[in-house]
Design a protein around this motif. Sequence first.
Motif, short mmCIF file in Angstrom:
data_model
loop_
_atom_site.label_atom_id
_atom_site.label_comp_id
_atom_site.label_asym_id
_atom_site.label_seq_id
_atom_site.Cartn_x
_atom_site.Cartn_y
_atom_site.Cartn_z
N PHE A 412 0.84 -1.20 0.00
CA PHE A 412 0.00 0.00 0.00
C PHE A 412 0.88 1.25 0.00
N LEU A 413 1.87 1.25 0.88
CA LEU A 413 2.71 2.43 1.05
C LEU A 413 3.51 2.73 -0.22
N LYS A 414 3.89 1.69 -0.94
CA LYS A 414 4.70 1.86 -2.15
C LYS A 414 3.86 2.34 -3.32
N ASN A 415 2.58 1.94 -3.39
CA ASN A 415 1.79 2.17 -4.60
C ASN A 415 0.64 3.15 -4.44
N CYS A 416 0.30 3.57 -3.23
CA CYS A 416 -0.88 4.42 -3.07
C CYS A 416 -0.60 5.86 -3.48
N ASN A 417 -1.64 6.54 -3.93
CA ASN A 417 -1.56 7.95 -4.29
C ASN A 417 -2.95 8.56 -4.16
N GLU A 418 -3.12 9.77 -4.71
CA GLU A 418 -4.40 10.47 -4.55
C GLU A 418 -5.53 9.82 -5.36
N GLN A 419 -5.21 8.81 -6.18
CA GLN A 419 -6.22 8.10 -6.96
C GLN A 419 -6.52 6.72 -6.38
N SER A 420 -6.03 6.44 -5.17
CA SER A 420 -6.15 5.11 -4.58
C SER A 420 -7.20 5.08 -3.48
N LEU A 421 -7.86 3.93 -3.35
CA LEU A 421 -8.81 3.67 -2.27
C LEU A 421 -8.26 2.51 -1.45
N LEU A 422 -8.01 2.76 -0.16
CA LEU A 422 -7.47 1.74 0.74
C LEU A 422 -8.58 1.23 1.65
N LEU A 423 -8.70 -0.08 1.75
CA LEU A 423 -9.69 -0.71 2.63
C LEU A 423 -8.94 -1.60 3.60
N ILE A 424 -8.91 -1.20 4.89
CA ILE A 424 -8.10 -1.90 5.89
C ILE A 424 -9.00 -2.26 7.07
N ASP A 425 -9.06 -3.54 7.39
CA ASP A 425 -9.89 -4.02 8.50
C ASP A 425 -9.00 -4.31 9.71
N GLU A 426 -9.44 -3.85 10.90
CA GLU A 426 -8.70 -4.04 12.15
C GLU A 426 -7.26 -3.57 11.99
N PHE A 427 -7.11 -2.30 11.66
CA PHE A 427 -5.81 -1.69 11.38
C PHE A 427 -4.88 -1.84 12.59
N GLY A 428 -3.69 -2.44 12.37
CA GLY A 428 -2.68 -2.55 13.42
C GLY A 428 -2.84 -3.73 14.34
N SER A 429 -3.86 -4.57 14.13
CA SER A 429 -4.08 -5.70 15.03
C SER A 429 -3.14 -6.85 14.68
N GLY A 430 -3.07 -7.84 15.58
CA GLY A 430 -2.27 -9.03 15.33
C GLY A 430 -0.95 -9.05 16.04
N THR A 431 -0.64 -7.99 16.80
CA THR A 431 0.63 -7.96 17.54
C THR A 431 0.40 -7.25 18.86
N GLU A 432 1.49 -6.97 19.58
CA GLU A 432 1.38 -6.29 20.88
C GLU A 432 0.69 -4.95 20.68
N PRO A 433 -0.42 -4.66 21.41
CA PRO A 433 -1.27 -3.51 21.08
C PRO A 433 -0.55 -2.17 21.03
N GLN A 434 0.37 -1.91 21.94
CA GLN A 434 0.98 -0.58 22.00
C GLN A 434 1.83 -0.30 20.77
N ILE A 435 2.69 -1.25 20.39
CA ILE A 435 3.53 -1.03 19.20
C ILE A 435 2.70 -1.16 17.94
N GLY A 436 1.67 -2.04 17.97
CA GLY A 436 0.78 -2.17 16.80
C GLY A 436 0.05 -0.87 16.53
N ALA A 437 -0.43 -0.22 17.59
CA ALA A 437 -1.13 1.05 17.43
C ALA A 437 -0.19 2.13 16.93
N ALA A 438 1.06 2.12 17.40
CA ALA A 438 2.03 3.14 16.97
C ALA A 438 2.36 2.99 15.49
N ILE A 439 2.59 1.73 15.05
CA ILE A 439 2.89 1.50 13.64
C ILE A 439 1.69 1.89 12.78
N ALA A 440 0.50 1.55 13.25
CA ALA A 440 -0.71 1.90 12.50
C ALA A 440 -0.84 3.41 12.34
#
Length: 812
Positions: A412-440
Motif C-alpha cells: 500500500f505504502l509503495k503504490n498508493c496515491n491520490e487516486q487510490s482507495l485503501l480498505l483496511i480491517d482491524e488496522f494494526g491488530s495481530g501484535t502487541e497492542p501498543q507497538i501495533g497502534a504506533a505503527i498503525a
Amino acid sequence: MTYPENFEQKIEFHKIRQYIIDQCLSTLGKERSESMSFSSSFDEIRRWLKQTEEFVRILQEEDAFPSDNFFDVRPMLKRIRIEGSWIEQQTLFELRRSLQTIHAIVAFLRRDDEKVPRYPELRALTENVVIYPDIIKKIDGILDAFGQIRDNASKQLADIRRQLTSTMGSISKTLNAILRNAQSEGLVEKDVSPSMRDGRLVIPVNPAFKRKIKGIVHDESASGKTVYIEPSEVVEANNRIRELESEERREIIRILTEFADYLRPFLPDLAVSYDFLAEIDFIRAKARFALQINAIMPSLENRPLMDWVQAVHPLLYLSFQKQNRKVVPLDITLDETNRILIISGPNAGGKSVCLKTAGLLQYMVQCGLLIPLKENSRVGIFRDIFIDIGDEQSIENDLSTYSSHLNNMKFFLKNCNEQSLLLIDEFGSGTEPQIGAAIAQSLLHRFNERKAFGVITTHYQNLKHYANEHEGVINGAMLYDRHEMQPLFQLSIGNPGSSFAVEIARKIGLPEEVIAEASEIVGSDYINMDKYLQDISRDKRYWERKRDEIRRERKRIEELSEKYQSSLDEISAQKKLILAQAKEEAEKLLSETNVKIEQTIRQIRETQAEKEKTKQVRQTLNEFKEKVAAADLNPADVSKTGKKVTHRTKKPVRVAESISAPFVLGDVVRMKGQTTVGEILEINDKKAVVAFGMIKSSVGLEKLERVSNNQLKKEQKKSSNTSDLMYEKKLNFKPDIDVRGMRGDEALQAVMYFIDDAIQLNISRVRILHGTGTGALRQIIRDYLRTVNGVARFGDEHVQFGGAGITVVDLM
C-alpha cells in the motif's frame, strides 16, 4: 489496479459474478460475464452503466424485445473455415433461429433512426453489425419450420425421397398381405402388426411357427416368445430402402457442404454479429440483476469521490430478503476534505460489513454494474483499490497473521496515491497492542500525506485522536444501543465510536469481579473515555438540532425580508408615478390659470374699465378660482391603474398612559430598552410573571413599561411562523425521560435538556424515571430541579405508578 490477487474473493464479488452468470441465456453471455473486469476509464465505465440502465428501462417498459433463441454457434463457424466441411443439421437450425434473433434485436434498437434514439448506447452497439437476410432465406430453402431437411432442398433429394416413399409403400402392402395369410393360418396373432428391426420391416412370429414362414430371422424378444422374421418376398425391397437411405444421407451432406461453402465468405461479419449477441445477453443479465437488488444508475464523476446515501450491500440484501428482514442502509462520504474514514465501534457492530460494502459497491461500479443506493448519491472513480482484510497467514510461506498484514501495508505504502482507495480491517491488530497502534498511526500519517482515500476499521484510541487532530482524516462510529445492549448497524460520521467492551462483557455474563478487576487495571479514566465520547456525541446531536431550527428560522426571516423589500420597491415606484402625475397636473393647472388671468386683464383693457364689464370679468375669474379650489379638495385620478390620491388629515396621536400608573393583570408590557412585548400573568409584590411568546419570565416591576395593544399584535404576527415550528416540535415531544443506568453527570445533562425543551414548549407536567437504587441519582436530579425558575413543584409519583423511582415535575 486491484490488490491482492484474490481481491474479488475478499469482497465476495465472485458471488455477484455468479448471480449475473445465472441470469444469462446462453454460453455467449456467460463467457462475457466471466471476462467482466475492473476499469478506471471514466468514459468506458459511463458507457457500461448507461447500457445497463437503458436495458433496465427496456425490461420495465417494453414487451417486444426479442429474448429467445440465444444460441452459441461460434464453434461451428470456426469449424467450417476448412474447405469441404459441412454444418450439422441441428446446428444449421440454431444458426437460422439465432440470426433471426440478431436481426430482430437490431431492428428493435434501430427503430427510431429518424428520431432521437430511445436507447442511444445500445443503439451504438449495432453500428458494426451486418444483417444478411439472404442467409436466412437460403436456410429456409433447406430447412422447414421444425428444423428438418425439406424434400425440395435439391432435385436429387426429392427423387430419392419419392423412391423411398414408393418402395416403403410396396413393402408395406406385401407385408400386410403375408401377415393376413399368416393370421388366417393361425401362425401369427391377430393383434400384431409389422415392426422395424435394424432398419428393416419384419413380422413378429411365435417361435413354434418360424419354420412355416420363409425369410430371415433378424431378432427375438428378451423373453424368447417372439421372433422377428423378414419374409423373403421383401428382402430385396428392404435392401433397396437401405440403398436409398444412404443416397439420402449423401445428398443431405452435399447440400450442407454446399451451404457451408456459401456461408464461408460471411464468417468475419457473422463473428461480429455473435459478439453483439453475447454483449446483449451480458447486458441483459446485468440489468436483471440490477432489478433484483433495486440498483440504479448513480451520478458519476471523473474524480475520486464517495458521496453515498442509503447504500446497501447487495449480497446482504438478497440474504435478508429470503428471511423477510431489512438491511440497515449506509451513508458514507469521502471527498477532498475528508479522504480517510476511521470507523470504530463494538465488535459485531457492522464495521467490517461497512468496509466490505464500500469496497464491493465501488468495484461493481467500475465493472459497469448498477448499485443499490439513492438517486441523490454521487460516485467517483478510483484508479486503484487495495484491501487488507481477514487472516492471510501461510505455513508454506512462513507468514504469520501480522506479517501478512505488514506485507500488505508495504505494498500500500509503495503504490498508493491520490487516486487510490485503501480498505483496511482491524488496522494494526495481530501484535502487541501498543507497538501495533504506533505503527498503525505512522502508516496512517503517510497515507494521509499521499492524499490517499480510505475506509479503515480499528479499536485503537490513538487513531481516533489522530483523526480528530489532522485534516483529511475523519472519525466514524458504528452506533450501539446502550440501554438494549445491541448494535444498531448504523454509521455516524464525525464522531469516534466506543468498543463497549465492559458493557458487552457484562451482558455476556462475565463475572462482575473479573470486570471490576479489569477496570482497576486500566483505570477509571480509560473506562470513562468512551462514555465521555458518547456524551460529546449526544451533545453535538442536540446542538445540531438546535442549529437546524435556527437555520430554518433565519431562512423564513430572509424570505419575509425579501417579500417586504419587494413591497417597498413597488410602493416606491408607485410613489414616483403619483408624484410625476401630480406634477404634470399642477403644471397644467398653472398654465390654465395664467391663461385665464391674461384673458381677464385683456378684457378689462379692451372695455376701458367699464364698471359692468369689469364686474362680469371679476365674477368669471372668481368662478374659475372656486373650480380650482374644488379640484384641490376632491380626489383626483392620478394613476392609469385607477388608484387615487386622497388628501388625508392627520389624526391626533393618542398620548400614552402615564407610566407611573400601577400595573394590573393583563397589561401589555415590555422590558425597558427591549422590543419584545408580553402580557402580565401574575404580580407578586415587586415582581411580575410575564409571558414573552412561549416563555414565562419573572421580572421586576421597575424594569417594565407599558406598550399599546397594536404593538402586541405586530409581535404576535411576527412569531406566528415560529409558533408553527414550536407546535410541530410539541407534537413530537414525549413527557417522560428514562435515565436509569446513566452516570450522575450524564443523567443530569439529559434532564437539563429535557426540562429546557419542556419549558420552551409550555408543557405542564413531565416525569423523570431514575429508579430507586441508592437514591444518589434521585438526589442529584432534585437538587437541580430546585434551581430552575420554571419548575413550580416536584415530588414522588403515586405508589401504583412507580413511587420514589419516578419524579413528577409540574412546570409554571
